[in-house]
Motif scaffolding. Structure first.
Motif, short mmCIF file in Angstrom:
data_model
loop_
_atom_site.label_atom_id
_atom_site.label_comp_id
_atom_site.label_asym_id
_atom_site.label_seq_id
_atom_site.Cartn_x
_atom_site.Cartn_y
_atom_site.Cartn_z
N MET A 1 0.84 -1.17 0.00
CA MET A 1 0.00 0.00 0.00
C MET A 1 0.89 1.24 0.00
SD MET A 1 -2.97 1.25 2.77
CE MET A 1 -2.91 -0.30 3.57
N ALA A 2 0.57 2.16 -0.91
CA ALA A 2 1.33 3.42 -0.98
C ALA A 2 0.90 4.33 0.17
CB ALA A 2 1.07 4.09 -2.32
N THR A 3 1.78 5.26 0.50
CA THR A 3 1.50 6.20 1.59
C THR A 3 0.74 7.42 1.05
OG1 THR A 3 3.54 7.46 1.26
CG2 THR A 3 3.64 5.52 2.74
N THR A 4 0.25 8.23 1.96
CA THR A 4 -0.41 9.48 1.59
C THR A 4 0.55 10.36 0.80
OG1 THR A 4 -1.82 9.38 3.56
CG2 THR A 4 -1.56 11.54 2.50
N GLU A 5 1.79 10.44 1.25
CA GLU A 5 2.79 11.27 0.57
C GLU A 5 3.07 10.76 -0.84
OE1 GLU A 5 3.30 9.94 3.71
OE2 GLU A 5 2.74 11.79 4.74
N GLU A 6 3.14 9.43 -1.01
CA GLU A 6 3.36 8.87 -2.35
C GLU A 6 2.18 9.17 -3.28
OE1 GLU A 6 6.15 4.97 -1.56
OE2 GLU A 6 4.07 4.90 -0.85
N LEU A 35 -12.57 18.63 -8.53
CA LEU A 35 -12.04 17.29 -8.66
C LEU A 35 -11.86 16.66 -7.29
CD1 LEU A 35 -10.46 15.26 -10.64
CD2 LEU A 35 -8.43 16.49 -9.93
N SER A 36 -12.19 15.38 -7.20
CA SER A 36 -11.86 14.63 -5.98
C SER A 36 -11.27 13.30 -6.38
CB SER A 36 -13.10 14.42 -5.10
OG SER A 36 -14.02 13.54 -5.70
N CYS A 37 -10.34 12.83 -5.57
CA CYS A 37 -9.70 11.54 -5.78
C CYS A 37 -9.72 10.81 -4.44
CB CYS A 37 -8.29 11.72 -6.31
SG CYS A 37 -7.46 10.14 -6.65
N HIS A 38 -10.62 9.83 -4.33
CA HIS A 38 -10.74 9.06 -3.09
C HIS A 38 -9.80 7.86 -3.18
CE1 HIS A 38 -13.16 6.28 -0.30
NE2 HIS A 38 -12.42 7.07 0.43
N ASP A 43 -8.50 5.37 2.84
CA ASP A 43 -9.72 6.08 3.23
C ASP A 43 -9.45 7.57 3.42
OD1 ASP A 43 -12.45 6.27 3.61
OD2 ASP A 43 -12.29 5.99 5.78
N LEU A 44 -8.93 8.18 2.35
CA LEU A 44 -8.73 9.62 2.34
C LEU A 44 -9.06 10.14 0.96
CD1 LEU A 44 -5.84 10.69 0.88
CD2 LEU A 44 -4.93 9.40 2.76
N THR A 45 -9.35 11.42 0.90
CA THR A 45 -9.73 12.05 -0.35
C THR A 45 -8.92 13.31 -0.57
OG1 THR A 45 -11.99 11.22 -0.15
CG2 THR A 45 -11.66 13.06 -1.64
N PHE A 46 -8.34 13.40 -1.76
CA PHE A 46 -7.69 14.63 -2.20
C PHE A 46 -8.76 15.43 -2.94
CE2 PHE A 46 -4.23 11.55 -2.01
CZ PHE A 46 -3.28 12.25 -1.29
N THR A 47 -8.92 16.68 -2.60
CA THR A 47 -9.87 17.54 -3.29
C THR A 47 -9.13 18.70 -3.91
OG1 THR A 47 -10.33 18.87 -1.32
CG2 THR A 47 -11.74 16.95 -1.70
N ASP A 59 -6.84 20.25 -0.73
CA ASP A 59 -6.99 19.70 0.61
C ASP A 59 -6.90 18.18 0.57
OD1 ASP A 59 -7.34 19.83 3.33
OD2 ASP A 59 -9.33 20.72 3.25
N THR A 60 -6.57 17.60 1.71
CA THR A 60 -6.58 16.16 1.91
C THR A 60 -7.44 15.91 3.14
OG1 THR A 60 -4.31 16.03 1.06
CG2 THR A 60 -5.16 14.11 2.24
N LEU A 61 -8.50 15.14 2.94
CA LEU A 61 -9.49 14.92 3.99
C LEU A 61 -9.64 13.44 4.31
CD1 LEU A 61 -12.19 17.26 2.44
CD2 LEU A 61 -10.63 17.82 4.31
N PRO A 62 -9.90 13.10 5.55
CA PRO A 62 -10.16 11.69 5.88
C PRO A 62 -11.51 11.26 5.33
CG PRO A 62 -10.49 13.06 7.81
CD PRO A 62 -9.96 13.96 6.72
#
Length: 115
Positions: A1-6, A35-38, A43-47, A59-62
């Motif tokens: 599993m890749a990290t949030t930073e990756e 745009l959103s990328c879940h 279980d996080l979403t980049f908006t 933003d990065t949201l849980p």
């Protein structure tokens, strides 16, 4: 599993790739849309926004996306990284259900050039 930073780094590289594209790809990415990328396994979403061929992450949201962006992506972290690295074909991943893409019909028609 890749990290949030990756994952964030992969989105930045994708943005750079889109910004440097030419022809039909550049035209398809030259939208101004929310745009959103879940990232399902984290279980996080980049908006953010797709703005003139660049992805601007705001933003990065849980959790899953709170609102309904105009262009919505959902996938596992490793699939995002693999696609940006050229190891996973987006069209095949989308067709097999590994990647979900939701958008208005007109936007899907424009974005199909990216596939």
């Amino acid at each position: 599993m890749a990290t949030t930073e990756e994952c964030r780094s992969a989105l930045d590289r994708l943005s750079d790739n889109l910004a440097q594209a030419n022809g039909d790809v550049r035209g398809a990415a030259a939208l101004d849309r929310s745009l959103s990328c879940h990232i399902t396994d984290l279980d996080l979403t980049f908006t953010g926004r797709l703005d003139d061929g660049r992805i601007v992450v705001l933003d990065t949201l849980p959790g899953p996306p709170l609102g309904k962006a105009q262009i919505r992506l959902a996938m596992k972290s490793d699939d995002l990284v693999a696609m940006v690295n050229g190891e996973l074909n987006f069209a095949k991943a989308w067709a097999s259900g590994r990647v979900r893409l939701e958008a208005a019909f007109r936007d899907l028609l424009r974005l199909r050039t990216l596939l």
